[in-house]
Motif scaffolding. Structure first.
Motif, PDB file in Angstrom:
ATOM      1  N   GLN A  77       0.438  -6.332  -3.654  1.00 44.21           N
ATOM      2  CA  GLN A  77      -0.641  -6.562  -2.751  1.00 44.21           C
ATOM      3  C   GLN A  77      -1.844  -5.382  -2.769  1.00 44.21           C
ATOM      4  OE1 GLN A  77       1.963  -6.258   1.065  1.00 44.21           O
ATOM      5  NE2 GLN A  77       0.477  -7.702   1.772  1.00 44.21           N
TER       6      GLN A  77
ATOM      7  N   PHE B 288      -9.885   5.851  -5.253  1.00 41.10           N
ATOM      8  CA  PHE B 288      -9.271   5.077  -5.997  1.00 41.10           C
ATOM      9  C   PHE B 288      -9.256   5.284  -7.570  1.00 41.10           C
ATOM     10  CE2 PHE B 288      -7.953   0.829  -4.695  1.00 41.10           C
ATOM     11  CZ  PHE B 288      -8.181   0.695  -3.372  1.00 41.10           C
TER      12      PHE B 288
ATOM     13  N   ALA C 261       0.813  -1.237   0.109  1.00 40.59           N
ATOM     14  CA  ALA C 261      -0.018  -0.024   0.043  1.00 40.59           C
ATOM     15  C   ALA C 261       0.829   1.261  -0.052  1.00 40.59           C
ATOM     16  CB  ALA C 261      -1.025   0.002   1.204  1.00 40.59           C
ATOM     17  N   GLY C 262       1.974   1.060   0.602  1.00 38.90           N
ATOM     18  CA  GLY C 262       3.090   2.336   0.580  1.00 38.90           C
ATOM     19  C   GLY C 262       3.218   3.108  -0.751  1.00 38.90           C
TER      20      GLY C 262
ATOM     21  N   SER D 211       4.417  -3.181   4.929  1.00 38.06           N
ATOM     22  CA  SER D 211       4.689  -3.570   6.352  1.00 38.06           C
ATOM     23  C   SER D 211       5.410  -4.941   6.574  1.00 38.06           C
ATOM     24  CB  SER D 211       3.745  -3.191   7.468  1.00 38.06           C
ATOM     25  OG  SER D 211       2.674  -3.836   6.881  1.00 38.06           O
TER      26      SER D 211
ATOM     27  N   GLU E  69       1.661   8.273  -2.024  1.00 40.83           N
ATOM     28  CA  GLU E  69       1.989   9.342  -2.847  1.00 40.83           C
ATOM     29  C   GLU E  69       0.897   9.664  -3.853  1.00 40.83           C
ATOM     30  OE1 GLU E  69       6.471   9.929  -3.161  1.00 40.83           O
ATOM     31  OE2 GLU E  69       6.357   8.496  -1.355  1.00 40.83           O
TER      32      GLU E  69
ATOM     33  N   ILE F 129      -4.610  -3.409  -4.643  1.00 38.20           N
ATOM     34  CA  ILE F 129      -5.941  -3.706  -5.588  1.00 38.20           C
ATOM     35  C   ILE F 129      -6.198  -2.348  -6.161  1.00 38.20           C
ATOM     36  CG2 ILE F 129      -6.747  -5.360  -3.870  1.00 38.20           C
ATOM     37  CD1 ILE F 129      -8.404  -2.919  -2.505  1.00 38.20           C
TER      38      ILE F 129
ATOM     39  N   ILE G 202      -3.628   7.617  -2.088  1.00 43.09           N
ATOM     40  CA  ILE G 202      -4.658   6.356  -1.388  1.00 43.09           C
ATOM     41  C   ILE G 202      -4.026   6.001  -0.327  1.00 43.09           C
ATOM     42  CG2 ILE G 202      -5.412   4.234  -2.019  1.00 43.09           C
ATOM     43  CD1 ILE G 202      -4.963   4.291  -4.908  1.00 43.09           C
ATOM     44  N   PRO G 203      -4.844   6.096   0.813  1.00 41.40           N
ATOM     45  CA  PRO G 203      -4.315   5.781   2.291  1.00 41.40           C
ATOM     46  C   PRO G 203      -3.794   4.313   2.260  1.00 41.40           C
ATOM     47  CG  PRO G 203      -6.755   6.312   2.304  1.00 41.40           C
ATOM     48  CD  PRO G 203      -6.182   6.686   0.964  1.00 41.40           C
ATOM     49  N   ASP G 204      -2.960   3.962   3.066  1.00 42.30           N
ATOM     50  CA  ASP G 204      -2.493   2.640   3.354  1.00 42.30           C
ATOM     51  C   ASP G 204      -3.354   2.101   4.677  1.00 42.30           C
ATOM     52  OD1 ASP G 204      -1.174   3.638   5.590  1.00 42.30           O
ATOM     53  OD2 ASP G 204       0.705   3.397   4.933  1.00 42.30           O
ATOM     54  N   PHE G 205      -3.052   0.873   5.130  1.00 44.87           N
ATOM     55  CA  PHE G 205      -4.079   0.366   6.129  1.00 44.87           C
ATOM     56  C   PHE G 205      -3.396   0.828   7.633  1.00 44.87           C
ATOM     57  CE2 PHE G 205      -6.072  -3.680   4.314  1.00 44.87           C
ATOM     58  CZ  PHE G 205      -6.886  -2.887   3.461  1.00 44.87           C
TER      59      PHE G 205
ATOM     60  N   ASN H 209      11.133   1.479   2.852  1.00 41.16           N
ATOM     61  CA  ASN H 209       9.840   1.585   3.644  1.00 41.16           C
ATOM     62  C   ASN H 209       9.929   2.484   4.649  1.00 41.16           C
ATOM     63  OD1 ASN H 209       7.257   0.347   3.684  1.00 41.16           O
ATOM     64  ND2 ASN H 209       7.744   0.039   5.762  1.00 41.16           N
ATOM     65  N   ARG H 210       9.000   3.561   4.776  1.00 41.95           N
ATOM     66  CA  ARG H 210       9.279   4.580   5.882  1.00 41.95           C
ATOM     67  C   ARG H 210       9.629   3.963   7.425  1.00 41.95           C
ATOM     68  NH1 ARG H 210       3.835   7.803   4.867  1.00 41.95           N
ATOM     69  NH2 ARG H 210       4.541   8.951   3.458  1.00 41.95           N
ATOM     70  N   GLU H 211       8.724   3.026   7.539  1.00 39.39           N
ATOM     71  CA  GLU H 211       9.281   2.338   8.824  1.00 39.39           C
ATOM     72  C   GLU H 211       9.967   0.809   8.773  1.00 39.39           C
ATOM     73  OE1 GLU H 211       4.787   3.076  10.718  1.00 39.39           O
ATOM     74  OE2 GLU H 211       4.927   1.097   9.413  1.00 39.39           O
TER      75      GLU H 211
ATOM     76  N   ALA I 276      12.921   5.720   4.102  1.00 35.42           N
ATOM     77  CA  ALA I 276      12.575   7.029   3.376  1.00 35.42           C
ATOM     78  C   ALA I 276      11.640   6.903   2.658  1.00 35.42           C
ATOM     79  CB  ALA I 276      13.571   7.558   2.764  1.00 35.42           C
ATOM     80  N   ASP I 277      10.735   8.085   2.179  1.00 34.24           N
ATOM     81  CA  ASP I 277       9.865   7.994   1.262  1.00 34.24           C
ATOM     82  C   ASP I 277      10.055   7.530  -0.213  1.00 34.24           C
ATOM     83  OD1 ASP I 277       8.077   9.170   3.040  1.00 34.24           O
ATOM     84  OD2 ASP I 277       8.213  11.188   2.401  1.00 34.24           O
TER      85      ASP I 277
HETATM   86  P1  NAD Z   1       0.357  -1.537   5.072  1.00 35.89           P
HETATM   87  O1  NAD Z   1      -0.611  -0.628   5.070  1.00 35.89           O
HETATM   88  O2  NAD Z   1       0.454  -2.574   6.025  1.00 35.89           O
HETATM   89  O3  NAD Z   1       1.839  -1.025   4.759  1.00 35.89           O
HETATM   90  C1  NAD Z   1       2.473  -0.009   4.099  1.00 35.89           C
HETATM   91  C2  NAD Z   1       3.739   0.416   4.500  1.00 35.89           C
HETATM   92  O4  NAD Z   1       4.148   1.419   3.717  1.00 35.89           O
HETATM   93  C3  NAD Z   1       3.887   1.140   5.819  1.00 35.89           C
HETATM   94  O5  NAD Z   1       4.728   0.391   6.712  1.00 35.89           O
HETATM   95  C4  NAD Z   1       4.268   2.479   5.667  1.00 35.89           C
HETATM   96  O6  NAD Z   1       5.243   2.882   6.525  1.00 35.89           O
HETATM   97  C5  NAD Z   1       4.748   2.563   4.279  1.00 35.89           C
HETATM   98  N1  NAD Z   1       4.714   3.632   3.555  1.00 35.89           N
HETATM   99  C6  NAD Z   1       3.565   4.239   3.464  1.00 35.89           C
HETATM  100  N2  NAD Z   1       3.700   5.341   2.604  1.00 35.89           N
HETATM  101  C7  NAD Z   1       4.964   5.407   2.282  1.00 35.89           C
HETATM  102  C8  NAD Z   1       5.858   6.254   1.355  1.00 35.89           C
HETATM  103  N3  NAD Z   1       5.329   7.174   0.925  1.00 35.89           N
HETATM  104  N4  NAD Z   1       7.100   5.801   1.403  1.00 35.89           N
HETATM  105  C9  NAD Z   1       7.699   4.792   2.141  1.00 35.89           C
HETATM  106  N5  NAD Z   1       6.787   4.183   3.078  1.00 35.89           N
HETATM  107  C10 NAD Z   1       5.562   4.305   2.746  1.00 35.89           C
HETATM  108  O7  NAD Z   1       0.273  -2.171   3.501  1.00 35.89           O
HETATM  109  P2  NAD Z   1       0.621  -3.731   2.846  1.00 35.89           P
HETATM  110  O8  NAD Z   1       1.905  -4.266   3.610  1.00 35.89           O
HETATM  111  O9  NAD Z   1       0.319  -3.597   1.318  1.00 35.89           O
HETATM  112  O10 NAD Z   1      -0.474  -4.525   3.376  1.00 35.89           O
HETATM  113  C11 NAD Z   1      -1.970  -4.250   3.909  1.00 35.89           C
HETATM  114  C12 NAD Z   1      -3.080  -4.845   2.687  1.00 35.89           C
HETATM  115  O11 NAD Z   1      -3.655  -3.487   2.626  1.00 35.89           O
HETATM  116  C13 NAD Z   1      -2.715  -5.161   1.440  1.00 35.89           C
HETATM  117  O12 NAD Z   1      -2.951  -6.528   1.596  1.00 35.89           O
HETATM  118  C14 NAD Z   1      -3.319  -4.616   0.522  1.00 35.89           C
HETATM  119  O13 NAD Z   1      -4.365  -5.367  -0.290  1.00 35.89           O
HETATM  120  C15 NAD Z   1      -4.449  -3.549   1.115  1.00 35.89           C
HETATM  121  N6  NAD Z   1      -4.407  -2.349   0.759  1.00 35.89           N
HETATM  122  C16 NAD Z   1      -4.287  -1.779  -0.588  1.00 35.89           C
HETATM  123  C17 NAD Z   1      -4.138  -0.528  -1.150  1.00 35.89           C
HETATM  124  C18 NAD Z   1      -4.057  -0.118  -2.265  1.00 35.89           C
HETATM  125  O14 NAD Z   1      -4.363  -0.996  -3.335  1.00 35.89           O
HETATM  126  N7  NAD Z   1      -3.411   0.953  -2.792  1.00 35.89           N
HETATM  127  C19 NAD Z   1      -4.491   0.471  -0.107  1.00 35.89           C
HETATM  128  C20 NAD Z   1      -4.713   0.292   1.234  1.00 35.89           C
HETATM  129  C21 NAD Z   1      -4.723  -1.319   1.710  1.00 35.89           C
END
Ligand code: NAD
Ligand code: ZN
Length: 258
Positions: free
Chosen positions: A101, A74, A24-25, A194, A29, A103, A32-35, A218-220, A234-235
């Motif tokens: 991962q 989306f 999701a990360g 993550s 940018e 969608i 779309i928010p991550d989880f 990954n940021r974290e 980093a970003d």
């Molecule tokens: P997650 O939310 O668990 O982790 C995302 C990671 O990305 C976090 O550790 C965060 O620190 C990092 N991050 C976020 N923005 C960043 C950036 N700009 N630069 C660097 N790092 C950044 O996501 P995941 O591991 O993909 O797993 C969660 C589930 O969420 C997936 O199964 C996916 O199906 C679903 N999901 C998908 C979307 C999408 O399609 N865009 C959005 C939200 C959730």
């Protein structure tokens, strides 16, 4: 320039079957928010599990309500620098493709051709009974106007997004192909995940055990950082930009070796 960019570029340049693994990360940018971030989706809503979806009409309504709410974000989103770079590196023959991962379909919109979507796609709706597929947009519009959960036009079956819900199994073929790519690569690049959900958490290890370089952006921190050859906290946008510049520098000074 961050010396890590040059290291990554030196590994990527000669690779012919590199694999990018995205979460999701990679799309935050694009808006779309991550989880799991503090402003992520889970801070606001409780997702509907697959069992509940099958059991209860109320749960199906709640599922469609949530999905329709997130739908605009989306469908108006555009690929960002990272999606574009991965598509370019694939077209140059460095990457075999992307295992994602996500969608949101943004890798394909950016031009990536080999994309393995582990969790399916929110751009389509699937009938759970006859497996027919439909474009998501018109059905989401229909739900938004009528507030009625749509039924399959072909068989009257239950329909949901063609994504993997909690409690629903992943598609075996896609999973096997992802493992195959991971076994058969020299360069495995994780971006914006993550790495706590399976099988995301297992693919980098498969690649590493078979001799690939493992890079995590990954940021974290993630639980697999200790396994990686390079970790960039980093970003993603600025990091990809740095790697691209380092690749361009290598191209213009191919013999330069320090
Ligand atoms: P997650 O939310 O668990 O982790 C995302 C990671 O990305 C976090 O550790 C965060 O620190 C990092 N991050 C976020 N923005 C960043 C950036 N700009 N630069 C660097 N790092 C950044 O996501 P995941 O591991 O993909 O797993 C969660 C589930 O969420 C997936 O199964 C996916 O199906 C679903 N999901 C998908 C979307 C999408 O399609 N865009 C959005 C939200 C959730
Ligand atoms: Zn059907």
């Amino acid at each position: 320039m961050n010396p890590q960019y040059e290291t990554i570029a030196r590994w990527l340049a000669p690779s012919r079957r590199g694999v990018a693994f995205t979460g999701a990360g990679v799309s935050t940018e694009s808006g779309i928010p991550d989880f799991r971030s503090p402003d992520g989706i889970w801070a606001r809503t409780q997702p509907v599990g697959f069992d509940e979806f099958l059991r209860s009409a109320d749960a199906r309504y709640e599922y469609w309500r949530q999905k329709s709410e997130s739908h605009r974000g989306f469908f108006d989103a555009e690929p960002n620098l990272a999606h574009q770079a991965l598509a370019r590196w694939e077209s140059l023959g460095r990457l075999r493709g992307v295992v994602t991962q996500n969608i949101d379909g943004l890798h394909q919109l950016a031009g990536s051709r080999s994309v393995l979507e582990l969790h399916g796609t929110a751009r389509e709706i699937a009938c759970l009974d006859c497996a027919a597929r439909y474009a998501a947009e018109p059905l989401v519009e229909e739900f938004t106007t009528t507030q009625r959960v749509p039924e399959c036009p072909k068989c009257g079956g239950m329909m949901k997004h063609a994504t993997i819900s909690f409690g629903q199994s992943l598609e075996v073929d896609i999973l096997q192909e992802s493992s195959r790519w991971s076994r058969d690569t020299d360069f495995f690049l994780v971006m914006g995940s993550s790495l706590v959900v399976q099988p995301a958490a297992s693919l980098p290890g498969i690649a590493k055990r078979n001799g690939a370089r493992l890079i995590i952006i990954n940021r974290e921190p993630t639980p697999l950082d200790a396994l990686a050859d390079v970790v960039v906290n980093a970003d993603i946008g600025e990091t990809v930009d740095g790697i691209q510049q380092a690749l361009d520098d290598l191209q213009s000074h191919p013999g330069h070796d320090s």
